[in-house]
Design a protein around this motif. Structure first.
Motif, PDB file in Angstrom:
ATOM      1  N   GLN A  77       0.847  -1.193   0.000  1.00 41.87           N
ATOM      2  CA  GLN A  77       0.000   0.000   0.000  1.00 41.87           C
ATOM      3  C   GLN A  77       0.880   1.238   0.000  1.00 41.87           C
ATOM      4  N   ASN A  78       0.529   2.183  -0.871  1.00 42.20           N
ATOM      5  CA  ASN A  78       1.303   3.420  -0.995  1.00 42.20           C
ATOM      6  C   ASN A  78       2.786   3.113  -1.261  1.00 42.20           C
ATOM      7  N   ASP A  79       3.017   2.083  -2.100  1.00 43.89           N
ATOM      8  CA  ASP A  79       4.361   1.669  -2.530  1.00 43.89           C
ATOM      9  C   ASP A  79       5.188   1.039  -1.423  1.00 43.89           C
ATOM     10  N   VAL A  80       4.567   0.696  -0.309  1.00 35.22           N
ATOM     11  CA  VAL A  80       5.281   0.089   0.816  1.00 35.22           C
ATOM     12  C   VAL A  80       4.696  -1.298   1.087  1.00 35.22           C
ATOM     13  N   VAL A  81       5.548  -2.278   1.360  1.00 36.30           N
ATOM     14  CA  VAL A  81       5.079  -3.604   1.772  1.00 36.30           C
ATOM     15  C   VAL A  81       4.597  -3.496   3.217  1.00 36.30           C
ATOM     16  N   VAL A  82       3.292  -3.613   3.428  1.00 39.98           N
ATOM     17  CA  VAL A  82       2.722  -3.422   4.763  1.00 39.98           C
ATOM     18  C   VAL A  82       2.436  -4.747   5.459  1.00 39.98           C
ATOM     19  N   ASN A  83       2.449  -5.848   4.716  1.00 36.66           N
ATOM     20  CA  ASN A  83       2.191  -7.143   5.341  1.00 36.66           C
ATOM     21  C   ASN A  83       2.789  -8.236   4.469  1.00 36.66           C
ATOM     22  N   GLU A  84       3.548  -9.142   5.094  1.00 37.64           N
ATOM     23  CA  GLU A  84       4.177 -10.244   4.377  1.00 37.64           C
ATOM     24  C   GLU A  84       4.283 -11.423   5.327  1.00 37.64           C
ATOM     25  N   GLY A  85       3.769 -12.577   4.901  1.00 30.47           N
ATOM     26  CA  GLY A  85       3.833 -13.751   5.766  1.00 30.47           C
ATOM     27  C   GLY A  85       3.840 -15.037   4.974  1.00 30.47           C
ATOM     28  N   TYR A  86       4.506 -16.066   5.541  1.00 29.61           N
ATOM     29  CA  TYR A  86       4.625 -17.366   4.888  1.00 29.61           C
ATOM     30  C   TYR A  86       4.322 -18.459   5.899  1.00 29.61           C
ATOM     31  N   ARG A 101       6.220 -12.389  -3.836  1.00 32.89           N
ATOM     32  CA  ARG A 101       6.589 -10.982  -4.022  1.00 32.89           C
ATOM     33  C   ARG A 101       6.587 -10.588  -5.495  1.00 32.89           C
ATOM     34  N   ASP A 102       6.926 -11.526  -6.401  1.00 32.46           N
ATOM     35  CA  ASP A 102       6.873 -11.190  -7.827  1.00 32.46           C
ATOM     36  C   ASP A 102       5.429 -11.038  -8.298  1.00 32.46           C
ATOM     37  N   LEU A 103       4.503 -11.834  -7.743  1.00 35.49           N
ATOM     38  CA  LEU A 103       3.102 -11.654  -8.124  1.00 35.49           C
ATOM     39  C   LEU A 103       2.593 -10.314  -7.605  1.00 35.49           C
ATOM     40  N   ALA A 104       3.032  -9.916  -6.416  1.00 38.47           N
ATOM     41  CA  ALA A 104       2.668  -8.597  -5.907  1.00 38.47           C
ATOM     42  C   ALA A 104       3.255  -7.494  -6.791  1.00 38.47           C
ATOM     43  N   ARG A 105       4.464  -7.708  -7.277  1.00 31.61           N
ATOM     44  CA  ARG A 105       5.075  -6.741  -8.201  1.00 31.61           C
ATOM     45  C   ARG A 105       4.286  -6.669  -9.503  1.00 31.61           C
ATOM     46  N   TRP A 106       3.775  -7.811  -9.959  1.00 31.01           N
ATOM     47  CA  TRP A 106       2.938  -7.843 -11.157  1.00 31.01           C
ATOM     48  C   TRP A 106       1.703  -6.961 -10.956  1.00 31.01           C
ATOM     49  N   GLY A 107       1.040  -7.123  -9.821  1.00 33.25           N
ATOM     50  CA  GLY A 107      -0.105  -6.278  -9.524  1.00 33.25           C
ATOM     51  C   GLY A 107       0.285  -4.818  -9.399  1.00 33.25           C
ATOM     52  N   VAL A 160      -5.973  -5.917  -7.182  1.00 32.40           N
ATOM     53  CA  VAL A 160      -5.477  -4.539  -7.241  1.00 32.40           C
ATOM     54  C   VAL A 160      -6.637  -3.616  -6.896  1.00 32.40           C
ATOM     55  N   ALA A 161      -6.425  -2.744  -5.909  1.00 32.33           N
ATOM     56  CA  ALA A 161      -7.456  -1.811  -5.449  1.00 32.33           C
ATOM     57  C   ALA A 161      -6.918  -0.386  -5.576  1.00 32.33           C
ATOM     58  N   PRO A 162      -7.085   0.249  -6.752  1.00 36.41           N
ATOM     59  CA  PRO A 162      -6.520   1.590  -6.955  1.00 36.41           C
ATOM     60  C   PRO A 162      -6.999   2.625  -5.946  1.00 36.41           C
ATOM     61  N   GLU A 163      -8.259   2.545  -5.517  1.00 35.88           N
ATOM     62  CA  GLU A 163      -8.757   3.546  -4.565  1.00 35.88           C
ATOM     63  C   GLU A 163      -7.966   3.512  -3.258  1.00 35.88           C
ATOM     64  N   TYR A 164      -7.479   2.328  -2.904  1.00 34.67           N
ATOM     65  CA  TYR A 164      -6.693   2.185  -1.682  1.00 34.67           C
ATOM     66  C   TYR A 164      -5.185   2.173  -1.979  1.00 34.67           C
ATOM     67  N   ASP A 165      -4.825   2.395  -3.256  1.00 30.38           N
ATOM     68  CA  ASP A 165      -3.430   2.400  -3.681  1.00 30.38           C
ATOM     69  C   ASP A 165      -2.729   1.126  -3.205  1.00 30.38           C
ATOM     70  N   ALA A 166      -3.380  -0.006  -3.468  1.00 34.93           N
ATOM     71  CA  ALA A 166      -2.941  -1.245  -2.837  1.00 34.93           C
ATOM     72  C   ALA A 166      -2.991  -2.448  -3.782  1.00 34.93           C
ATOM     73  N   VAL A 167      -2.137  -3.414  -3.470  1.00 34.05           N
ATOM     74  CA  VAL A 167      -2.113  -4.724  -4.129  1.00 34.05           C
ATOM     75  C   VAL A 167      -2.190  -5.784  -3.043  1.00 34.05           C
ATOM     76  N   ILE A 168      -3.012  -6.797  -3.279  1.00 32.10           N
ATOM     77  CA  ILE A 168      -3.262  -7.842  -2.290  1.00 32.10           C
ATOM     78  C   ILE A 168      -2.988  -9.198  -2.945  1.00 32.10           C
ATOM     79  N   VAL A 169      -2.129  -9.999  -2.339  1.00 29.25           N
ATOM     80  CA  VAL A 169      -1.781 -11.305  -2.908  1.00 29.25           C
ATOM     81  C   VAL A 169      -1.914 -12.383  -1.840  1.00 29.25           C
TER      82      VAL A 169
END
Length: 333
Positions: free
Chosen positions: A30-39, A210-216, A291-300
């Motif tokens: 969100q806003n070009d920052v990784v705000v959540n990442e988990g495996y 992370r590459d799929l998130a980059r795709w979004g 991809v949610a442009p209104e929230y400037d976000a990508v969700i994977v």
């Protein structure tokens, strides 16, 4: 893992247990920052398999079709495809009769009405008069890329997109390597089908979370990387613009170039709390990119799903996941 997103991560883990998958991942930008990442989990069913981490690459199944959609948009930008309303037979003579009246628009939005039966191409409905998820149109579009470029889909995308944008954990794979969740390819009832070609014509595209998130994110930013537009913004705008014909019944899905667009329909995969303008692609293995442009976000979200256990409803699941993410991202916008 970010504390505010624990509820989302817990949901992903809960579903992982319910559907019996060994591997899961979640990643939000969100806003070009990784705000959540988990495996979570391992790449196979026992402790001998590698733990899932940032290098793990999942088979993303039908998500691959958005890569094909971008290739078609690039060919339009190049002038090698004149219009989305050109008939496929204009470019592929072998379909001039059997697919008469079928436009690229129809193939890209699952509204072509064609299906294969006993090796023959038949009409299920007239082009633009219905919606049906069939791979017939995907195969035609893949062949179109090959015919117009003289390259395989995978080599074309590697040259034009993957290499310029540094998507080094994305590609069609045929051989085992330790980062790939590849062990289930011995299953005789494999959902994803054949995997002996690296040409981009099979459902064996492996991508890291992370590459799929980059795709979004590439779509969210319309091709801009560090302020540089390596590909014209119009290429990305085209693929997420609605192309479904108005003649398709209102309660059927609406698509861009393959991408599902937010639309109130019984088959919609986007949660109703995701704002208008959002778009999504889902694979049968449980992987999803929103991809949610209104929230400037990508969700994977990533899974290595091979079956639907009794009582599991994938539409309820993917909508719930999208809604939970939307609630969290709304606060952070």
């Amino acid at each position: 893992m970010s504390e505010p997103y624990q509820v989302l991560n817990d949901y992903v883990y809960q579903v992982q247990q319910e559907i019996g998958v060994t591997a899961a991942a979640v990643y939000l930008i969100q806003n070009d920052v990784v705000v959540n990442e988990g495996y979570s989990g391992r790449q196979g069913a026992d402790t001998t398999f590698r733990a899932v981490d940032a290098q793990t690459r999942f088979n993303v199944a039908s998500i691959r079709k958005t890569y094909l959609g971008l290739a078609i948009s690039l060919l339009m930008e190049d002038g090698r495809i004149l219009s989305v309303d050109d008939e496929i037979g204009h470019y592929l003579d072998e379909f001039s009769e059997t697919a008469e009246g079928v436009k690229l628009r129809h193939l890209l939005t699952h509204t072509h009405g064609l299906m294969e039966r006993d090796g023959q191409l038949i009409r299920e409905f007239e082009p633009g008069c219905g919606w049906a998820y069939r791979n017939t149109g995907i195969r035609m579009l893949t062949l179109l890329v090959v015919r117009l470029t003289g390259q395989t889909l995978s080599s074309f995308l590697k040259e034009r997109v993957f290499d310029p944008y540094g998507l080094r954990e994305t590609g069609w794979e045929t051989d085992y390597s330790e980062e790939l969740i590849y062990n289930y390819y011995s299953d005789p009832h494999l959902w994803t089908g054949a995997h002996d070609s690296d040409a981009g014509d099979q459902s064996n595209l492996f991508v890291s979370t992370r590459d799929l998130a980059r795709w979004g994110h590439l779509h969210l930013r319309k091709g801009s990387l560090d302020g540089r537009g390596l590909i014209p913004a119009s290429v990305f705008e085209r693929v997420v613009t609605r192309h479904t014909p108005d003649t398709v019944p209102w309660d059927e899905p609406r698509n861009g170039f393959i991408w599902w667009l937010q639309h109130d329909t019984p088959q919609n995969q986007l949660g109703e709390r995701l704002p208008d303008g959002s778009y999504l692609i889902l694979g049968v293995t449980g992987c999803v990119c929103i991809v949610a442009p209104e929230y400037d976000a990508v969700i994977v979200r990533m899974y290595n799903q091979l079956s639907n256990p009794e009582g599991y409803n994938y539409l309820d699941d993917i909508r719930t996941f999208g809604n939970l993410a939307a609630d969290l991202l709304k606060v952070g916008r």
